[in-house]
Design a protein around this motif. Structure first.
Motif, PDB file in Angstrom:
ATOM      1  N   VAL A 115      -6.545 -10.748 -23.127  1.00  0.00           N
ATOM      2  CA  VAL A 115      -7.016 -12.068 -23.560  1.00  0.00           C
ATOM      3  C   VAL A 115      -6.063 -12.593 -24.633  1.00  0.00           C
ATOM      4  N   TYR A 116      -5.765 -13.888 -24.563  1.00  0.00           N
ATOM      5  CA  TYR A 116      -4.862 -14.513 -25.522  1.00  0.00           C
ATOM      6  C   TYR A 116      -5.097 -16.020 -25.491  1.00  0.00           C
ATOM      7  N   ALA A 117      -4.576 -16.718 -26.487  1.00  0.00           N
ATOM      8  CA  ALA A 117      -4.765 -18.165 -26.593  1.00  0.00           C
ATOM      9  C   ALA A 117      -3.415 -18.870 -26.537  1.00  0.00           C
ATOM     10  N   GLN A 130     -10.210  -7.398 -30.201  1.00  0.00           N
ATOM     11  CA  GLN A 130      -9.668  -6.552 -29.140  1.00  0.00           C
ATOM     12  C   GLN A 130      -9.058  -7.456 -28.087  1.00  0.00           C
ATOM     13  N   THR A 131      -7.825  -7.159 -27.665  1.00  0.00           N
ATOM     14  CA  THR A 131      -7.138  -8.021 -26.703  1.00  0.00           C
ATOM     15  C   THR A 131      -7.015  -7.400 -25.318  1.00  0.00           C
ATOM     16  N   VAL A 178     -18.156  -8.368 -18.605  1.00  0.00           N
ATOM     17  CA  VAL A 178     -17.764  -7.970 -19.957  1.00  0.00           C
ATOM     18  C   VAL A 178     -17.856  -9.186 -20.865  1.00  0.00           C
ATOM     19  N   ARG A 179     -18.529  -9.023 -21.987  1.00  0.00           N
ATOM     20  CA  ARG A 179     -18.599 -10.088 -22.984  1.00  0.00           C
ATOM     21  C   ARG A 179     -17.446  -9.900 -23.967  1.00  0.00           C
ATOM     22  N   VAL A 180     -16.635 -10.955 -24.117  1.00  0.00           N
ATOM     23  CA  VAL A 180     -15.452 -10.897 -24.970  1.00  0.00           C
ATOM     24  C   VAL A 180     -15.672 -11.790 -26.195  1.00  0.00           C
ATOM     25  N   PRO A 181     -15.789 -11.216 -27.387  1.00  0.00           N
ATOM     26  CA  PRO A 181     -15.971 -12.024 -28.590  1.00  0.00           C
ATOM     27  C   PRO A 181     -14.632 -12.538 -29.131  1.00  0.00           C
ATOM     28  N   TYR A 182     -14.682 -13.650 -29.815  1.00  0.00           N
ATOM     29  CA  TYR A 182     -13.493 -14.190 -30.475  1.00  0.00           C
ATOM     30  C   TYR A 182     -13.931 -14.965 -31.709  1.00  0.00           C
ATOM     31  N   THR A 183     -12.982 -15.232 -32.583  1.00  0.00           N
ATOM     32  CA  THR A 183     -13.249 -15.940 -33.833  1.00  0.00           C
ATOM     33  C   THR A 183     -12.318 -17.150 -33.945  1.00  0.00           C
TER      34      THR A 183
END
Length: 301
Positions: free
Chosen positions: A70-72, A104-105, A115-120
Protein backbone atom coordinates in the motif's frame (compact mmCIF):
# COMPACT_ATOMS: atom_id res chain seq x y z
CA UNK A 1 -17.85 -51.00 -47.09
CA UNK A 2 -20.75 -49.10 -45.52
CA UNK A 3 -20.20 -51.00 -42.22
CA UNK A 4 -16.50 -50.05 -42.25
CA UNK A 5 -17.31 -46.33 -42.68
CA UNK A 6 -19.86 -46.47 -39.87
CA UNK A 7 -17.36 -48.21 -37.62
CA UNK A 8 -14.73 -45.55 -38.28
CA UNK A 9 -17.24 -42.78 -37.51
CA UNK A 10 -18.18 -44.52 -34.27
CA UNK A 11 -14.51 -44.73 -33.25
CA UNK A 12 -14.00 -41.00 -33.96
CA UNK A 13 -17.05 -40.04 -31.91
CA UNK A 14 -16.03 -42.36 -29.06
CA UNK A 15 -12.49 -40.95 -29.07
CA UNK A 16 -13.78 -37.38 -29.00
CA UNK A 17 -16.07 -38.20 -26.06
CA UNK A 18 -13.23 -39.83 -24.12
CA UNK A 19 -10.94 -36.82 -24.66
CA UNK A 20 -13.68 -34.37 -23.70
CA UNK A 21 -14.64 -36.30 -20.57
CA UNK A 22 -11.10 -37.05 -19.38
CA UNK A 23 -9.94 -35.07 -16.31
CA UNK A 24 -8.04 -31.94 -17.36
CA UNK A 25 -4.96 -30.76 -15.52
CA UNK A 26 -5.39 -27.25 -14.16
CA UNK A 27 -2.29 -25.14 -14.59
CA UNK A 28 -1.40 -22.59 -11.94
CA UNK A 29 -1.92 -19.73 -14.39
CA UNK A 30 -5.57 -20.76 -14.81
CA UNK A 31 -6.37 -20.02 -11.17
CA UNK A 32 -8.20 -16.77 -10.57
CA UNK A 33 -6.33 -13.83 -9.03
CA UNK A 34 -8.49 -11.00 -7.70
CA UNK A 35 -8.05 -7.81 -5.67
CA UNK A 36 -10.81 -5.37 -4.73
CA UNK A 37 -10.54 -2.19 -2.67
CA UNK A 38 -13.50 -0.68 -0.81
CA UNK A 39 -14.43 2.13 -0.83
CA UNK A 40 -13.08 3.57 -4.10
CA UNK A 41 -13.04 7.15 -2.78
CA UNK A 42 -13.35 9.16 0.43
CA UNK A 43 -14.13 12.82 0.98
CA UNK A 44 -12.79 14.71 3.99
CA UNK A 45 -12.92 18.21 5.49
CA UNK A 46 -9.86 19.17 7.56
CA UNK A 47 -8.56 22.04 9.61
CA UNK A 48 -4.88 22.88 8.99
CA UNK A 49 -2.67 20.73 11.21
CA UNK A 50 -5.41 18.20 12.01
CA UNK A 51 -5.05 14.40 12.09
CA UNK A 52 -7.44 11.68 10.94
CA UNK A 53 -7.27 7.92 11.52
CA UNK A 54 -9.14 5.82 8.95
CA UNK A 55 -9.03 2.54 7.03
CA UNK A 56 -10.06 0.73 3.86
CA UNK A 57 -10.71 -2.93 3.06
CA UNK A 58 -8.97 -5.25 0.61
CA UNK A 59 -10.99 -8.25 -0.57
CA UNK A 60 -9.55 -11.33 -2.26
CA UNK A 61 -12.42 -13.25 -3.85
CA UNK A 62 -10.09 -15.23 -6.12
CA UNK A 63 -8.28 -18.55 -5.76
CA UNK A 64 -4.73 -17.33 -5.15
CA UNK A 65 -3.10 -15.97 -1.99
CA UNK A 66 -0.75 -13.03 -2.47
CA UNK A 67 1.12 -10.19 -0.80
CA UNK A 68 0.27 -6.58 -1.57
CA UNK A 69 1.84 -3.20 -0.93
CA UNK A 70 0.00 0.00 0.00
CA UNK A 71 1.26 3.48 -0.87
CA UNK A 72 -0.03 6.96 -1.74
CA UNK A 73 0.47 9.07 -4.87
CA UNK A 74 -0.69 12.49 -6.14
CA UNK A 75 -4.02 12.72 -7.93
CA UNK A 76 -5.33 15.23 -10.45
CA UNK A 77 -7.23 15.33 -13.73
CA UNK A 78 -5.84 16.30 -17.11
CA UNK A 79 -7.26 19.79 -17.88
CA UNK A 80 -7.99 18.79 -21.49
CA UNK A 81 -9.02 15.12 -21.46
CA UNK A 82 -10.22 14.84 -17.82
CA UNK A 83 -8.21 11.62 -17.53
CA UNK A 84 -6.59 10.83 -14.14
CA UNK A 85 -2.96 11.81 -13.57
CA UNK A 86 -1.09 10.11 -10.75
CA UNK A 87 2.64 10.12 -10.11
CA UNK A 88 3.46 12.66 -12.82
CA UNK A 89 0.93 15.23 -11.66
CA UNK A 90 2.28 18.78 -11.33
CA UNK A 91 -0.91 20.32 -9.95
CA UNK A 92 -0.26 22.31 -6.78
CA UNK A 93 -3.27 20.80 -5.02
CA UNK A 94 -2.30 17.18 -5.85
CA UNK A 95 -0.47 16.87 -2.55
CA UNK A 96 -2.79 15.01 -0.17
CA UNK A 97 -0.63 11.92 -0.68
CA UNK A 98 2.13 13.59 1.34
CA UNK A 99 -0.18 13.64 4.35
CA UNK A 100 -0.81 9.87 4.30
CA UNK A 101 1.20 7.36 6.33
CA UNK A 102 0.89 3.64 7.06
CA UNK A 103 2.02 1.71 10.13
CA UNK A 104 2.43 -1.29 7.81
CA UNK A 105 2.92 -1.19 4.04
CA UNK A 106 3.20 -4.91 3.12
CA UNK A 107 0.29 -7.28 3.73
CA UNK A 108 -0.69 -10.87 2.99
CA UNK A 109 -4.18 -12.03 2.07
CA UNK A 110 -5.54 -15.55 1.51
CA UNK A 111 -8.27 -16.54 -0.96
CA UNK A 112 -11.81 -15.49 -0.03
CA UNK A 113 -10.56 -13.32 2.81
CA UNK A 114 -10.56 -9.60 3.55
CA UNK A 115 -7.99 -7.36 5.23
CA UNK A 116 -8.61 -4.03 6.93
CA UNK A 117 -5.77 -1.60 6.22
CA UNK A 118 -5.46 1.39 8.59
CA UNK A 119 -3.83 4.67 7.60
CA UNK A 120 -3.30 8.12 9.09
CA UNK A 121 -3.76 11.53 7.46
CA UNK A 122 -1.75 14.37 9.03
CA UNK A 123 -2.60 17.69 7.40
CA UNK A 124 0.24 20.19 7.25
CA UNK A 125 -0.09 23.34 9.35
CA UNK A 126 0.66 25.36 6.22
CA UNK A 127 -1.94 23.65 4.01
CA UNK A 128 -3.75 26.23 1.90
CA UNK A 129 -7.56 26.53 2.05
CA UNK A 130 -9.44 24.58 -0.63
CA UNK A 131 -9.18 21.23 -2.34
CA UNK A 132 -6.25 18.84 -1.97
CA UNK A 133 -6.17 15.45 -3.65
CA UNK A 134 -4.34 12.14 -3.59
CA UNK A 135 -4.86 8.43 -4.16
CA UNK A 136 -4.02 5.36 -2.08
CA UNK A 137 -3.03 2.28 -4.09
CA UNK A 138 -2.92 -1.39 -3.13
CA UNK A 139 -0.69 -3.40 -5.48
CA UNK A 140 -0.21 -7.16 -5.68
CA UNK A 141 3.35 -8.46 -5.54
CA UNK A 142 4.72 -11.36 -7.66
CA UNK A 143 5.52 -14.49 -5.68
CA UNK A 144 7.79 -17.44 -6.39
CA UNK A 145 6.04 -20.73 -7.16
CA UNK A 146 4.96 -22.79 -4.16
CA UNK A 147 4.82 -26.60 -3.90
CA UNK A 148 1.63 -26.66 -5.99
CA UNK A 149 3.06 -24.49 -8.76
CA UNK A 150 0.88 -21.50 -7.96
CA UNK A 151 2.55 -18.19 -8.76
CA UNK A 152 1.75 -14.58 -9.60
CA UNK A 153 3.72 -13.26 -12.53
CA UNK A 154 2.26 -9.76 -12.86
CA UNK A 155 1.15 -6.89 -10.69
CA UNK A 156 -2.36 -5.56 -10.29
CA UNK A 157 -3.33 -2.43 -8.41
CA UNK A 158 -6.52 -0.79 -7.25
CA UNK A 159 -6.96 2.67 -5.80
CA UNK A 160 -8.99 4.88 -3.47
CA UNK A 161 -9.14 8.59 -4.31
CA UNK A 162 -8.85 11.08 -1.45
CA UNK A 163 -10.90 14.25 -1.93
CA UNK A 164 -10.02 16.63 0.91
CA UNK A 165 -11.01 20.22 1.63
CA UNK A 166 -8.96 22.35 4.01
CA UNK A 167 -11.03 24.94 5.83
CA UNK A 168 -10.37 28.67 5.52
CA UNK A 169 -11.02 31.12 2.70
CA UNK A 170 -12.96 28.82 0.36
CA UNK A 171 -13.83 30.27 -3.04
CA UNK A 172 -16.20 28.01 -4.98
CA UNK A 173 -16.47 29.31 -8.53
CA UNK A 174 -17.25 27.77 -11.89
CA UNK A 175 -19.54 27.79 -14.89
CA UNK A 176 -20.62 25.91 -17.98
CA UNK A 177 -18.06 26.66 -20.68
CA UNK A 178 -19.78 24.83 -23.55
CA UNK A 179 -22.61 22.42 -24.29
CA UNK A 180 -21.88 20.42 -27.43
CA UNK A 181 -24.68 18.75 -29.41
CA UNK A 182 -23.75 17.89 -32.99
CA UNK A 183 -26.67 18.43 -35.37
CA UNK A 184 -25.66 15.49 -37.57
CA UNK A 185 -24.43 12.17 -36.17
CA UNK A 186 -23.56 9.30 -38.48
CA UNK A 187 -24.15 6.49 -35.99
CA UNK A 188 -25.54 5.59 -32.62
CA UNK A 189 -25.26 6.12 -29.69
CA UNK A 190 -26.76 9.61 -29.80
CA UNK A 191 -24.16 11.74 -28.03
CA UNK A 192 -23.77 15.12 -26.35
CA UNK A 193 -21.31 16.62 -23.88
CA UNK A 194 -20.91 19.52 -21.48
CA UNK A 195 -17.66 21.28 -20.60
CA UNK A 196 -17.56 22.71 -17.07
CA UNK A 197 -14.82 25.03 -15.83
CA UNK A 198 -13.77 25.32 -12.18
CA UNK A 199 -12.12 28.69 -11.48
CA UNK A 200 -12.29 28.46 -7.68
CA UNK A 201 -10.14 26.73 -5.08
CA UNK A 202 -12.46 23.89 -4.10
CA UNK A 203 -14.24 21.11 -5.99
CA UNK A 204 -17.95 20.82 -6.72
CA UNK A 205 -20.46 18.37 -8.20
CA UNK A 206 -22.60 19.75 -11.06
CA UNK A 207 -26.01 18.33 -11.88
CA UNK A 208 -26.35 17.35 -15.54
CA UNK A 209 -29.66 16.37 -17.19
CA UNK A 210 -29.90 14.82 -20.66
CA UNK A 211 -33.23 14.40 -22.47
CA UNK A 212 -34.04 13.06 -25.94
CA UNK A 213 -37.43 13.63 -27.62
CA UNK A 214 -38.82 12.44 -30.95
CA UNK A 215 -40.36 14.75 -33.57
CA UNK A 216 -43.73 14.53 -31.79
CA UNK A 217 -42.35 15.73 -28.47
CA UNK A 218 -42.44 12.33 -26.78
CA UNK A 219 -39.57 11.74 -24.33
CA UNK A 220 -37.56 8.74 -25.53
CA UNK A 221 -34.77 8.91 -22.96
CA UNK A 222 -33.95 11.00 -19.89
CA UNK A 223 -31.25 10.84 -17.22
CA UNK A 224 -29.82 13.07 -14.50
CA UNK A 225 -26.39 12.71 -12.92
CA UNK A 226 -24.61 14.46 -10.04
CA UNK A 227 -21.61 12.14 -9.60
CA UNK A 228 -18.95 13.91 -11.71
CA UNK A 229 -16.59 15.95 -9.55
CA UNK A 230 -14.91 19.02 -11.05
CA UNK A 231 -11.54 19.79 -9.46
CA UNK A 232 -10.14 23.32 -9.11
CA UNK A 233 -8.25 24.68 -12.10
CA UNK A 234 -9.60 22.31 -14.74
CA UNK A 235 -12.35 22.17 -17.35
CA UNK A 236 -14.04 18.80 -17.15
CA UNK A 237 -15.88 17.21 -20.06
CA UNK A 238 -18.93 15.16 -19.09
CA UNK A 239 -20.18 12.91 -21.93
CA UNK A 240 -23.78 11.75 -22.34
CA UNK A 241 -25.24 9.17 -24.72
CA UNK A 242 -28.33 7.16 -25.63
CA UNK A 243 -27.65 3.83 -27.33
CA UNK A 244 -31.27 3.01 -28.27
CA UNK A 245 -31.58 5.69 -30.95
CA UNK A 246 -32.64 4.49 -34.40
CA UNK A 247 -29.97 4.30 -37.09
CA UNK A 248 -32.14 6.74 -39.05
CA UNK A 249 -34.03 9.35 -37.05
CA UNK A 250 -34.66 12.97 -36.13
CA UNK A 251 -34.52 13.95 -32.46
CA UNK A 252 -34.53 16.94 -30.15
CA UNK A 253 -31.76 16.80 -27.56
CA UNK A 254 -31.81 18.99 -24.44
CA UNK A 255 -28.92 19.32 -21.99
CA UNK A 256 -29.44 21.18 -18.71
CA UNK A 257 -26.52 21.76 -16.32
CA UNK A 258 -26.57 23.31 -12.86
CA UNK A 259 -23.25 24.59 -11.48
CA UNK A 260 -23.21 26.16 -8.02
CA UNK A 261 -26.88 27.09 -8.28
CA UNK A 262 -26.74 28.49 -11.83
CA UNK A 263 -28.52 26.53 -14.57
CA UNK A 264 -27.64 26.54 -18.28
CA UNK A 265 -29.90 24.81 -20.81
CA UNK A 266 -29.41 24.16 -24.50
CA UNK A 267 -31.60 22.31 -27.02
CA UNK A 268 -30.71 21.21 -30.54
CA UNK A 269 -32.24 19.04 -33.23
CA UNK A 270 -30.14 16.07 -34.28
CA UNK A 271 -30.37 14.04 -37.48
CA UNK A 272 -29.02 10.50 -37.19
CA UNK A 273 -28.16 8.71 -40.43
CA UNK A 274 -25.23 6.66 -41.73
CA UNK A 275 -22.91 8.32 -44.23
CA UNK A 276 -23.88 5.89 -46.97
CA UNK A 277 -27.50 7.03 -46.62
CA UNK A 278 -26.49 10.69 -47.04
CA UNK A 279 -24.40 9.74 -50.07
CA UNK A 280 -27.31 7.79 -51.54
CA UNK A 281 -29.64 10.77 -51.12
CA UNK A 282 -27.09 13.07 -52.79
CA UNK A 283 -26.71 10.65 -55.72
CA UNK A 284 -30.48 10.36 -56.14
CA UNK A 285 -30.91 14.14 -56.05
CA UNK A 286 -28.07 14.62 -58.54
CA UNK A 287 -29.56 11.94 -60.82
CA UNK A 288 -32.97 13.61 -60.64
CA UNK A 289 -31.50 17.00 -61.51
CA UNK A 290 -29.60 15.60 -64.48
CA UNK A 291 -32.72 13.76 -65.68
CA UNK A 292 -34.84 16.91 -65.36
CA UNK A 293 -32.32 18.97 -67.33
CA UNK A 294 -32.09 16.42 -70.12
CA UNK A 295 -35.88 16.04 -70.26
CA UNK A 296 -36.25 19.81 -70.54
CA UNK A 297 -33.65 19.97 -73.34
CA UNK A 298 -35.39 17.12 -75.20
CA UNK A 299 -38.77 18.88 -75.07
CA UNK A 300 -37.22 22.10 -76.40
CA UNK A 301 -35.94 20.22 -79.42
Amino acid sequence: MRITVLARCALVVAGTFLVASAPQAVHAADQVESITLSPTSKKYTFDPGSTKEDSFTILNDGEVAYDFLVYAEPYSLDPVTSQPIYQGSKAANADANTWVSFAQTRWHIDPHQSVRVPYTIRVKDTASPGGHYGVIFAETQPQSSDTQGVSLGRKKRVGMIIYSTVTGDLKPAGAVKQIQIDGYQSQTPLEASVHIENTGNTDFFPTVSYRVEDVFGNTKYQTTSSDHIVLPGITRTIPMSWDQASWLGFYKVTVSTTVLGNTTTQSSYVFVAPQWFILLVVVLIATGVVYAIRSHQTRRR
